[in-house]
Design a protein around this motif. Structure first.
Motif, PDB file in Angstrom:
ATOM      1  N   GLN A 184       0.859  -1.182   0.000  1.00  0.00           N
ATOM      2  CA  GLN A 184       0.000   0.000   0.000  1.00  0.00           C
ATOM      3  C   GLN A 184       0.895   1.233   0.000  1.00  0.00           C
ATOM      4  N   PHE A 185       0.803   2.033  -1.050  1.00  0.00           N
ATOM      5  CA  PHE A 185       1.651   3.208  -1.193  1.00  0.00           C
ATOM      6  C   PHE A 185       1.523   4.106   0.033  1.00  0.00           C
ATOM      7  N   GLY A 186       2.661   4.504   0.586  1.00  0.00           N
ATOM      8  CA  GLY A 186       2.696   5.449   1.694  1.00  0.00           C
ATOM      9  C   GLY A 186       2.360   4.886   3.059  1.00  0.00           C
ATOM     10  N   ALA A 187       2.013   3.622   3.128  1.00  0.00           N
ATOM     11  CA  ALA A 187       1.626   3.020   4.405  1.00  0.00           C
ATOM     12  C   ALA A 187       2.851   2.524   5.167  1.00  0.00           C
ATOM     13  N   ASP A 188       2.669   2.341   6.475  1.00  0.00           N
ATOM     14  CA  ASP A 188       3.663   1.676   7.305  1.00  0.00           C
ATOM     15  C   ASP A 188       3.437   0.186   7.111  1.00  0.00           C
ATOM     16  N   MET A 189       4.298  -0.440   6.335  1.00  0.00           N
ATOM     17  CA  MET A 189       4.116  -1.848   5.969  1.00  0.00           C
ATOM     18  C   MET A 189       5.125  -2.730   6.694  1.00  0.00           C
ATOM     19  N   LYS A 190       4.699  -3.934   6.967  1.00  0.00           N
ATOM     20  CA  LYS A 190       5.572  -4.963   7.521  1.00  0.00           C
ATOM     21  C   LYS A 190       5.726  -6.030   6.439  1.00  0.00           C
ATOM     22  N   VAL A 191       6.949  -6.162   5.934  1.00  0.00           N
ATOM     23  CA  VAL A 191       7.222  -7.086   4.837  1.00  0.00           C
ATOM     24  C   VAL A 191       7.968  -8.298   5.391  1.00  0.00           C
ATOM     25  N   SER A 192       7.460  -9.470   5.050  1.00  0.00           N
ATOM     26  CA  SER A 192       8.102 -10.722   5.442  1.00  0.00           C
ATOM     27  C   SER A 192       8.487 -11.473   4.186  1.00  0.00           C
ATOM     28  N   LEU A 193       9.616 -12.175   4.257  1.00  0.00           N
ATOM     29  CA  LEU A 193      10.021 -12.963   3.106  1.00  0.00           C
ATOM     30  C   LEU A 193      10.987 -14.049   3.516  1.00  0.00           C
ATOM     31  N   VAL A 194      10.996 -15.079   2.688  1.00  0.00           N
ATOM     32  CA  VAL A 194      12.016 -16.109   2.770  1.00  0.00           C
ATOM     33  C   VAL A 194      12.817 -15.965   1.488  1.00  0.00           C
ATOM     34  N   ASN A 195      13.996 -15.345   1.605  1.00  0.00           N
ATOM     35  CA  ASN A 195      14.844 -15.103   0.448  1.00  0.00           C
ATOM     36  C   ASN A 195      15.436 -16.435   0.025  1.00  0.00           C
ATOM     37  N   ASP A 196      15.238 -16.781  -1.222  1.00  0.00           N
ATOM     38  CA  ASP A 196      15.679 -18.063  -1.766  1.00  0.00           C
ATOM     39  C   ASP A 196      17.081 -17.918  -2.332  1.00  0.00           C
ATOM     40  N   GLY A 197      18.049 -18.423  -1.611  1.00  0.00           N
ATOM     41  CA  GLY A 197      19.426 -18.359  -2.080  1.00  0.00           C
ATOM     42  C   GLY A 197      20.412 -18.075  -0.947  1.00  0.00           C
TER      43      GLY A 197
END
Length: 150
Positions: free
Chosen positions: A124-137
């Motif tokens: 969401q543009f401009g929002a306080d976002m919490k991003v989670s990921l499992v980076n492959d590599g």
């Protein structure tokens, strides 16, 4: 324009504790826009990103594209990619695109990606976002339009 592309096994983004975008195998992409960016630059960046062959083939070589592996996209607006840290310890963001223009460019990028990739999720543009990921590599690529097409 800057894209920070992370090859992921999975990724999600939440706003106010609610997941608003989620993908499996594919790319989680941080998208930075500057005031000099245009739709033509965006089109070139998208084409380069989607065409990258950074998934492993049956021999373990990075030789397959997003399309070839049925990969998905999660696009996150990230003005801090244009942080200037030359003076002092507090970053300046004057090189980042003006909010209205940057949001329009972000929306354009999302719509263009949807014409090429079956699953495109977003933040969401401009929002306080919490991003989670499992980076492959882990596997992370930075594309910068001024270095690629400048």
């Amino acid at each position: 324009m800057k894209f920070v592309i992370q090859r992921v096994a999975e990724s999600s983004v939440a706003v106010d504790g609610k997941v608003i975008g989620q993908i499996g195998k594919g790319y989680m992409v941080l998208v930075g826009v500057s005031n000099e960016d245009t739709r033509e630059i965006a089109d070139k960046m998208i084409k380069k990103m989607v065409g990258l062959r950074i998934f492993e083939d049956e021999e373990g070589k990075t030789n397959l594209s997003l399309e070839q592996v049925g990969g998905e996209l999660l696009l996150i607006s990230q003005f801090t990619l244009y942080a200037n840290c030359k003076k002092g310890n507090r970053p300046s963001f004057i090189e980042a695109g003006a909010p209205q223009m940057a949001e329009e460019m972000y929306e354009y990028i999302i719509e263009q990606c949807k014409t090429m990739v079956p699953v495109v999720e977003r933040g969401q543009f401009g929002a306080d976002m919490k991003v989670s990921l499992v980076n492959d590599g882990p596997f992370t690529i930075v594309l910068e339009s001024d270095k690629l097409f400048g």
